[in-house]
Write an enzyme that holds these catalytic residues in place. Sequence first.
Site, PDB file in Angstrom:
ATOM      1  N   ALA A  37      14.785   9.096  10.444  1.00 35.32           N
ATOM      2  CA  ALA A  37      15.894   8.042   9.751  1.00 35.32           C
ATOM      3  C   ALA A  37      17.099   8.025  10.884  1.00 35.32           C
ATOM      4  O   ALA A  37      17.557   7.126  11.232  1.00 35.32           O
ATOM      5  CB  ALA A  37      16.295   8.578   8.502  1.00 35.32           C
TER       6      ALA A  37
ATOM      7  N   ASP B 206      10.704   2.885  13.829  1.00 30.18           N
ATOM      8  CA  ASP B 206       9.413   3.251  14.150  1.00 30.18           C
ATOM      9  C   ASP B 206       8.516   2.200  14.901  1.00 30.18           C
ATOM     10  O   ASP B 206       7.394   2.621  15.466  1.00 30.18           O
ATOM     11  CB  ASP B 206       8.780   3.385  12.748  1.00 30.18           C
ATOM     12  CG  ASP B 206       9.011   4.707  12.140  1.00 30.18           C
ATOM     13  OD1 ASP B 206       9.973   5.626  12.612  1.00 30.18           O
ATOM     14  OD2 ASP B 206       9.036   4.859  10.868  1.00 30.18           O
TER      15      ASP B 206
ATOM     16  N   GLU C 230       5.217  19.801   3.589  1.00 30.24           N
ATOM     17  CA  GLU C 230       6.198  19.793   2.200  1.00 30.24           C
ATOM     18  C   GLU C 230       5.457  19.561   0.975  1.00 30.24           C
ATOM     19  O   GLU C 230       5.615  19.972  -0.052  1.00 30.24           O
ATOM     20  CB  GLU C 230       7.130  18.509   2.291  1.00 30.24           C
ATOM     21  CG  GLU C 230       8.195  19.075   3.305  1.00 30.24           C
ATOM     22  CD  GLU C 230       9.235  18.041   3.885  1.00 30.24           C
ATOM     23  OE1 GLU C 230      10.235  18.410   4.341  1.00 30.24           O
ATOM     24  OE2 GLU C 230       9.028  16.681   3.561  1.00 30.24           O
TER      25      GLU C 230
ATOM     26  N   GLY D  27      15.016  -1.076   5.868  1.00 34.07           N
ATOM     27  CA  GLY D  27      14.632   0.103   6.298  1.00 34.07           C
ATOM     28  C   GLY D  27      16.158   0.742   6.729  1.00 34.07           C
ATOM     29  O   GLY D  27      17.356   0.109   6.662  1.00 34.07           O
ATOM     30  N   PHE D  28      16.138   2.019   7.381  1.00 34.62           N
ATOM     31  CA  PHE D  28      17.459   2.716   7.910  1.00 34.62           C
ATOM     32  C   PHE D  28      18.087   1.746   9.014  1.00 34.62           C
ATOM     33  O   PHE D  28      19.200   1.506   8.711  1.00 34.62           O
ATOM     34  CB  PHE D  28      17.214   4.040   8.062  1.00 34.62           C
ATOM     35  CG  PHE D  28      16.894   5.109   7.207  1.00 34.62           C
ATOM     36  CD1 PHE D  28      17.758   5.535   6.120  1.00 34.62           C
ATOM     37  CD2 PHE D  28      15.462   5.518   6.940  1.00 34.62           C
ATOM     38  CE1 PHE D  28      17.618   6.396   5.222  1.00 34.62           C
ATOM     39  CE2 PHE D  28      15.302   6.392   5.781  1.00 34.62           C
ATOM     40  CZ  PHE D  28      16.541   6.824   5.095  1.00 34.62           C
ATOM     41  N   GLY D  29      17.106   1.364   9.955  1.00 38.16           N
ATOM     42  CA  GLY D  29      17.655   0.616  11.016  1.00 38.16           C
ATOM     43  C   GLY D  29      18.169  -0.841  10.616  1.00 38.16           C
ATOM     44  O   GLY D  29      19.301  -1.426  11.053  1.00 38.16           O
TER      45      GLY D  29
ATOM     46  N   VAL E 280       6.757 -11.305   6.028  1.00 33.64           N
ATOM     47  CA  VAL E 280       6.776 -11.873   7.506  1.00 33.64           C
ATOM     48  C   VAL E 280       5.180 -11.737   7.873  1.00 33.64           C
ATOM     49  O   VAL E 280       4.703 -10.701   7.995  1.00 33.64           O
ATOM     50  CB  VAL E 280       7.587 -11.171   8.485  1.00 33.64           C
ATOM     51  CG1 VAL E 280       7.256 -11.717   9.812  1.00 33.64           C
ATOM     52  CG2 VAL E 280       8.911 -11.567   7.964  1.00 33.64           C
TER      53      VAL E 280
ATOM     54  N   GLY F 234      13.095  -6.145   7.865  1.00 34.98           N
ATOM     55  CA  GLY F 234      12.853  -4.928   7.473  1.00 34.98           C
ATOM     56  C   GLY F 234      14.351  -4.304   7.248  1.00 34.98           C
ATOM     57  O   GLY F 234      15.178  -4.331   7.794  1.00 34.98           O
TER      58      GLY F 234
END
Length: 426
Positions: free
Chosen positions: A318, A302, A173, A15-17, A81, A13
């Site tokens: 995030a 997450d 939003e 993403g941010f992490g 994966v 992954g």
Amino acid sequence: MTASSAHHVVIVGAGFGGLEAARDLAGAPVRMTVIDRRNHHLFQPLLYQVAVASLATSEIAWPIRSLLHRYKNVTTLLGSVVGVKVQEKEVLLDGEPPIAFDTLILATGARHAYFGHDEWEPYAPGLKTLEDATKIRRRILSAFEQAEWETDEARRATFLTFVIIGAGPTGVELAGTIAELARDTLHGDFRNFDTHSARVVLIEAGPRILAGFSEDLSAYAHQALMRLGVEIKLGHAVSKCGEDGVELGEEFLPAKTILWAAGVAASPAADWLNAPADRAGRVLVEGDLALPGHPDIFVIGDTAHVAAVDGKLVPGVAPAAKQGGRYVAAVIKARLSNGSVPPPFHYKNAGNLATIGKRAAIVDFGWIKLKGRLAWWMWGIAHIFFLIGLRNRLTVALSWLWIYISGQRSARLITQGQAKKGEAPN
């Protein structure tokens, strides 16, 4: 130490992490393999702006390889994966050989959750990927195009009714921006109907919108949405979604465009690990974010169930993912150097932000709460700051300034399937 004999960290992954962990481990005596099923890193907080034609996809996504190419100890792989052999310490991939690891970091994010009604997804798409965003943009813009063809007023009304299920930040939003799209951006573009007749309905099962914010900020957001013409239905649980609309108990709401923002579930990482998880599928981890009994496997973002100091769960945002990535990198480096291992992970709340259209927002940093235009400017500055690269910061800032001044959105393109006369948006 040769590259092949170095401690092998596999990160699933980007993403941010996952990116944060990779960057913090770039100078460590390890070799890394970063695996993602997509070739781009996505700035998810602004994904809804692609869905409502405010930004282009290239303004909120970047190739993973270009973000990591300067780190010579990182190999980036495009792959899906499908499992983890915990005892053998292997990651299983679809159509590719397994990859062995010394340390594994799972940062696989979340997916849509329909509370046991996955059959609703074709009619009420959620918003997690660029593909989701362009699909939703196509549905929204196509609905207006279909309304231009319609001569039956009742049927035209169904094309001009936009239902958003879930009143968290994404739902709010979306609702505010769709309302502005109809009121400002598209006004005057059509000849057979007035875009002001578009109906935007926000449905929330709970007693108020934006439940993660304080009641006063939630009330302000409620009033701001109503000023934009958004209808808000509180205390209404959706019982059915279909091609022609949604059911709310005994009430049927005809609509051709339904958007899902009601809930998320973790990736299937818990199933891969055969690990205990909470109701949303998040893996129950130790204080150091490791899988219980397996200190060489970490789960962050997450995908992980982590309790904060106040007893609440660390939110799936995030800043939390980035803090988790930095923390795990620090733990790995400490172990490799036989140094002092950091204390258990502690999430530092960076605050909550949500925007309501192009001129209002709410901000809650704990020590200060803001609402209105000042909060909107702060929301914008914060998001621009976290974008990657000067070019993207400038283009997004200019796009927002243009929308703020003129009300026009430049990304109003129907792609990946054209609207057809007499057919519902797909």
